[in-house]
Design a protein around this motif. Structure first.
Motif, mmCIF file in Angstrom:
data_model
loop_
_atom_site.group_PDB
_atom_site.id
_atom_site.type_symbol
_atom_site.label_atom_id
_atom_site.label_comp_id
_atom_site.label_asym_id
_atom_site.label_seq_id
_atom_site.Cartn_x
_atom_site.Cartn_y
_atom_site.Cartn_z
ATOM 1 N N GLU A 94 53.432 79.755 -11.136
ATOM 2 C CA GLU A 94 54.324 80.346 -11.919
ATOM 3 C C GLU A 94 55.284 81.215 -10.862
ATOM 4 O O GLU A 94 56.532 81.366 -10.873
ATOM 5 N N LEU A 97 57.413 79.064 -8.729
ATOM 6 C CA LEU A 97 58.587 78.802 -9.547
ATOM 7 C C LEU A 97 59.806 79.608 -9.521
ATOM 8 O O LEU A 97 60.868 79.632 -9.514
ATOM 9 N N ASP A 144 55.341 65.746 -6.924
ATOM 10 C CA ASP A 144 55.309 66.525 -7.900
ATOM 11 C C ASP A 144 55.576 67.888 -7.830
ATOM 12 O O ASP A 144 56.548 68.686 -8.545
ATOM 13 N N THR A 147 59.376 68.379 -6.752
ATOM 14 C CA THR A 147 60.365 68.197 -7.885
ATOM 15 C C THR A 147 60.320 69.421 -8.571
ATOM 16 O O THR A 147 61.212 69.875 -9.050
ATOM 17 N N ARG A 148 59.191 69.957 -8.819
ATOM 18 C CA ARG A 148 59.151 71.389 -9.698
ATOM 19 C C ARG A 148 59.834 72.414 -9.021
ATOM 20 O O ARG A 148 60.525 73.362 -9.511
ATOM 21 N N ASP A 151 63.441 71.823 -8.807
ATOM 22 C CA ASP A 151 64.163 72.006 -9.928
ATOM 23 C C ASP A 151 64.392 73.549 -10.349
ATOM 24 O O ASP A 151 65.473 73.850 -10.743
#
Length: 338
Positions: A94, A97, A144, A147-148, A151
């Motif tokens: 988290e 991100l 993965d 990608t995250r 994004d």
């Protein structure tokens, strides 16, 4: 026609007389800036304003990813390499991100405020530990994770009002050779590429405003480098993945592009394969050859429409950015990480 199919570079801190003539050529639709074009923020603001006085809608871009590929440094927030986000993701997803979103937003906000339209980011390549030219520019070796994090960074770019350009389709990270100085050949099958390198592009195509293909031959898939391949650009990227945005060639001056012939042949090969805009950097004679080759070229209205969609019409002012508490918080955070 507002946006021609050629993006070219500049020599220094200010436009030369020759560059003023080139900037208004109908086949020139974009300018890419490098470190040699940047001294300080005031000079950059003057340069971009000078370009727009000649061509208000011309696209102004830069490679400004963070880490070792950050063209503007003094006076700009230092951006950490994307691999640092991948490392943080393994400990605290988290937090990683959130930081990726913050980086996208801040990076875009600074560039927009100084008159640029976009940076060629994010890098969607995977880090296999074999490619020095990719290396820590990649978020991770895991599709993965790439990608995250990409994004989230794209969402930050978009929140600031900047398009996102993903590279290097369908993936440059597996091969050791550097396409700047060599022609890399990837021996994997399509199914192997599809199960690894292609995954971030497949997942993020709906969010990307542009894509830059690699000067890499995927030997079992097509005989040409991806940037000259109708199969990769039209069949896979456009038809299979449904990509609607701009396809930029990588620099046609790179060694990986020489297989297509001289500059005129490279240009026609790239545009015929599906590119909307070609880049010619660090070779003014090559750029002039491209303009000669495009003399009778009938530019696609669809390509012009796609390129026009990248123009930025709303920018933060420098004063508003300096007064934004979110900007100052993120800038301080990033400065503590590099």
């Amino acid at each position: 026609m507002t946006h021609g199919p050629l993006m070219l570079d500049l020599e220094g801190y200010e436009l030369t007389d020759d560059e003023r003539e080139l900037a208004v050529h109908p086949m020139v639709g974009g300018i890419i800036l490098f470190s040699r074009n940047y001294r300080d923020p005031a000079q950059l603001e003057y340069l971009t304003r000078s370009i727009r006085e000649l061509r208000p809608d011309i696209l102004i871009s830069v490679d400004h990813e963070g880490g070792r590929v950050q063209r503007f440094r003094n006076g700009f927030t230092r951006i950490p390499p994307m691999a640092s986000l991948g490392a943080l993701f393994m400990k605290d997803p988290e937090a990683a991100l959130e930081l990726a979103w913050d980086i996208g937003w801040l990076m875009a906000s600074e560039l927009l405020a100084y008159g640029l339209d976009f940076t060629f980011a994010p890098v969607l390549d995977l880090d296999y530990g074999t490619s020095d030219v990719i290396g820590d520019r990649a978020f991770s070796g895991r599709p993965d994770v790439v990608t995250r994090l990409a994004d989230a960074l794209i969402e930050g770019l978009h929140e600031a009002g900047m398009p996102a350009i993903g590279k290097h389709f369908p993936g440059h990270g597996f091969v050791a050779a550097d396409s700047h100085v060599d022609l890399p050949v990837d021996e994997r099958s399509f199914s192997e590429i599809d199960a690894s390198c292609l995954k971030p592009f497949t997942a993020l195509c709906p969010m990307l405003d542009g894509v830059m293909p690699a000067h890499v031959i995927y030997k079992q898939v097509a005989p040409e480098p991806a940037g000259f391949s109708p199969y990769w650009l039209k069949d896979i990227l456009r038809r299979q993945l449904g990509f609607k945005g701009v396809i930029f060639s990588d620099d046609l001056g790179m060694a990986g592009a020489a297989i297509a012939g001289d500059y005129g042949a490279r240009t026609h090969a790239a545009l015929s394969a599906g590119c909307d805009m070609v880049l010619v950097c660090n070779d003014r004679a090559g750029a002039l050859q491209v303009l000669d080759a495009l003399e009778d070229y009938e530019f696609s209205p669809r390509s012009e429409q796609r390129l026009a969609a990248l123009s930025v019409h709303s920018r933060p002012t420098l004063d508003a950015l300096d007064a934004d508490p979110r900007y100052n918080r993120v800038a301080d955070l990033l400065e503590s990480l590099v």
